[in-house]
Write an enzyme that holds these catalytic residues in place. Sequence first.
Site, PDB file in Angstrom:
ATOM      1  N   ARG A  25       0.829  -1.212   0.000  1.00  0.00           N
ATOM      2  CA  ARG A  25       0.000   0.000   0.000  1.00  0.00           C
ATOM      3  C   ARG A  25       0.865   1.265   0.000  1.00  0.00           C
ATOM      4  NH1 ARG A  25      -2.889  -3.252   3.511  1.00  0.00           N
ATOM      5  NH2 ARG A  25      -2.075  -2.208   5.367  1.00  0.00           N
ATOM      6  N   SER A  42      -2.247 -16.571   4.740  1.00  0.00           N
ATOM      7  CA  SER A  42      -3.296 -15.706   5.281  1.00  0.00           C
ATOM      8  C   SER A  42      -4.576 -16.458   5.640  1.00  0.00           C
ATOM      9  CB  SER A  42      -3.590 -14.603   4.263  1.00  0.00           C
ATOM     10  OG  SER A  42      -4.254 -13.538   4.877  1.00  0.00           O
ATOM     11  N   CYS A  46      -7.472 -19.156  14.313  1.00  0.00           N
ATOM     12  CA  CYS A  46      -8.473 -19.297  15.369  1.00  0.00           C
ATOM     13  C   CYS A  46      -9.664 -20.145  14.937  1.00  0.00           C
ATOM     14  CB  CYS A  46      -8.953 -17.925  15.810  1.00  0.00           C
ATOM     15  SG  CYS A  46      -7.649 -16.922  16.531  1.00  0.00           S
TER      16      CYS A  46
END
Length: 176
Positions: A25, A42, A46
């Site tokens: 970015r 990615s 959890c």
Amino acid sequence: MAPTPRLIVIGGDAAGMSAASKVRREDPKREIVVFERSPHTSYSACGMPYFIAGLVDGPEKLVARSPEKFRETYNIDARTGHEVTELDLTNQRVRVRNLSDASETWEAYDQLLIATGAEAILPRLDNSDADGIFGLSTLASGIRIQQFMDQQLPRRAVVVGGGFPLRSPLCGALDL
């Protein structure tokens, strides 16, 4: 014009891919290469207990962005199945092994970020390496556990240790 600096990131899970995305970015032209030894980038660590329990329909539901998505949309060269085996800090390069064919190359960098995470620690006890004893730290290890559960149909399980609570700021709240 000076060449664009090359960033190499070792580790393609949350920390490594978040850092690579932040750099992208801020510098759309920088060359960014990520080496991840597992097949996934990615993903929601959890969510793995929910996948193992059968509450999530497949491991792909835990992947936020695939390596292909990083390449095509973000111009980040995410190379899964590649393990960094050696650092040469003097010459600013890393030795990388392609796990599919065991070939090795040296890759030069201008900046290096190491984001390899952690591995599950199995206690040093008799029979701690027996079939049916697992560490859970990657999506690949979660898939192995789920496959064992489907094939062996165990009636009981013991969980030793734990991780972040499901509503931790590090994990976010899962929407199941």
